[in-house]
Scaffold this active site. Structure first.
Site, PDB file in Angstrom:
ATOM      1  CB  SER A 116      -1.193   0.310   0.871  1.00  0.00           C
ATOM      2  OG  SER A 116      -2.424   0.904   0.947  1.00  0.00           O
ATOM      3  CD  GLU A 215      -1.357  -2.540  -4.384  1.00  0.00           C
ATOM      4  OE1 GLU A 215      -2.961  -2.798  -3.943  1.00  0.00           O
ATOM      5  OE2 GLU A 215      -1.206  -1.865  -4.113  1.00  0.00           O
ATOM      6  CG  HIS A 282      -5.235  -2.722  -0.249  1.00  0.00           C
ATOM      7  ND1 HIS A 282      -4.825  -2.205  -1.373  1.00  0.00           N
ATOM      8  CD2 HIS A 282      -4.766  -1.925   0.640  1.00  0.00           C
ATOM      9  CE1 HIS A 282      -3.926  -1.533  -1.503  1.00  0.00           C
ATOM     10  NE2 HIS A 282      -3.723  -0.876   0.118  1.00  0.00           N
TER      11      HIS A 282
END
Length: 311
Positions: A116, A215, A282
């Site tokens: 992330s 992502e 995630h």
């Protein structure tokens, strides 16, 4: 493939008895979730040690920039620390990457794990030290999202030197995003927002000949379109070897166009193999992959195989 003068630095594999520092370079974290992560790491024979300011809070940040940078540098300079595991992402890593003691990183390379917002940290470490990293769950562990398979995947990436293979999963929303072919190159990237945020900074890597990993989470299709369009217009995607598409979690909105539609359109005409449906990101069942090492993308077979980040 990256040239010899820019070859990845692969830090030593973690072994039972090794000390790992748990740091919070981005958003504030939950002691309860970190306790579960500590339990997990301890069960692998590692010795997790909380950074001095791991539970600090400064608004939406895990402490001030100075505290977060100090924790990172303390981990990088401590010879007893053999690995750095970020507690979570959130936001804030990009604010402190210029304060990292890159000389210390180069002197004593250590594996750094997270995902992330931690993509910003890993891009900076690649730029400053050519350090390969691990894109995987942080120490603020949630069993409901990262079950046993996720734990085993992180363990294998940190504590073995075997290549990592991830197979596209039909249940993933991006599974239908595919352009046939095979590609080999350095796997770089991670969170799409953080890749785009690195445009115009020293940390945006040269992706020529690379396999780009993307992502994201809670970004509606039009925002994903905007980010990919910016990368295209900036020339960032020119010369790619291939694209590995991970999980785009919670990215639906009220329009008929899905995030898979956007990904297929914006990536499908690049002239390189594209493989979607990879459980990296995630979403539930998140798996771990090295970044900064050689990868083989096989869109025909539906697999991504990556050289270990550790040696």
């Amino acid at each position: 493939m990256i040239s010899e003068d820019t070859a990845a630095v692969r830090p030593p594999v973690l072994r039972p008895g090794d000390t790992v520092a748990l740091v919070s370079p981005s958003g504030p974290t939950s002691p309860e979730r970190v306790a579960r992560g500590v339990e997990l790491l301890t069960g692998w024979g590692l010795r997790p040690v909380l950074a001095a300011n791991a539970y600090a809070r400064h608004g939406y940040l895990a402490g001030t920039d100075e505290l977060r940078a100090a924790d990172l540098n303390a981990a990088f300079t401590d010879p007893q620390v053999r690995g750095v595991i970020c507690t979570r992402g959130g936001y804030g890593a990009q604010r402190i990457v210029d304060a990292i003691d890159m000389a210390a990183v180069r002197r004593d390379p250590k594996v750094v794990a997270g995902f992330s917002d931690i993509t910003a940290l890993q891009l900076a470490l690649w730029r400053g030290a050519r350090l390969a990293g691990v894109h995987g769950p942080g120490a603020a562990w949630r069993d409901e999202r990262t079950p046993l398979r996720s734990a085993e995947s992180l363990h294998a990436a940190l504590m073995t030197t075997e290549p990592v293979t991830v197979t596209a999963a039909p249940e993933e929303d991006t599974f239908g995003v595919r352009v046939a072919g095979r590609a080999t190159g350095t796997l770089l990237g991670g969170n799409l927002c953080m890749i785009v945020a690195s445009v115009g900074t020293p940390d945006l890597p040269d992706l020529t000949g690379a396999v780009l990993l993307i992502e994201d989470v809670q970004e509606p299709p039009y925002k994903v379109d905007r980010m990919l369009t910016q990368l295209r217009r900036a020339g960032v995607l020119d010369g790619l070897a291939g694209v590995a598409v991970g999980q785009f979690t919670g990215c639906a909105d009220g329009w008929d166009t899905t995030v898979a539609d956007v990904l297929g359109e914006r990536l499908g005409d690049l002239g390189v193999p594209v493989l979607g449906g990879l459980p990296i990101g995630h979403g539930p069942g998140q798996l771990t992959v090295p970044v900064g090492t050689e990868a083989h993308l096989d869109a025909d077979e539906g697999t991504l195989t990556v050289t270990s980040a550790v040696r």
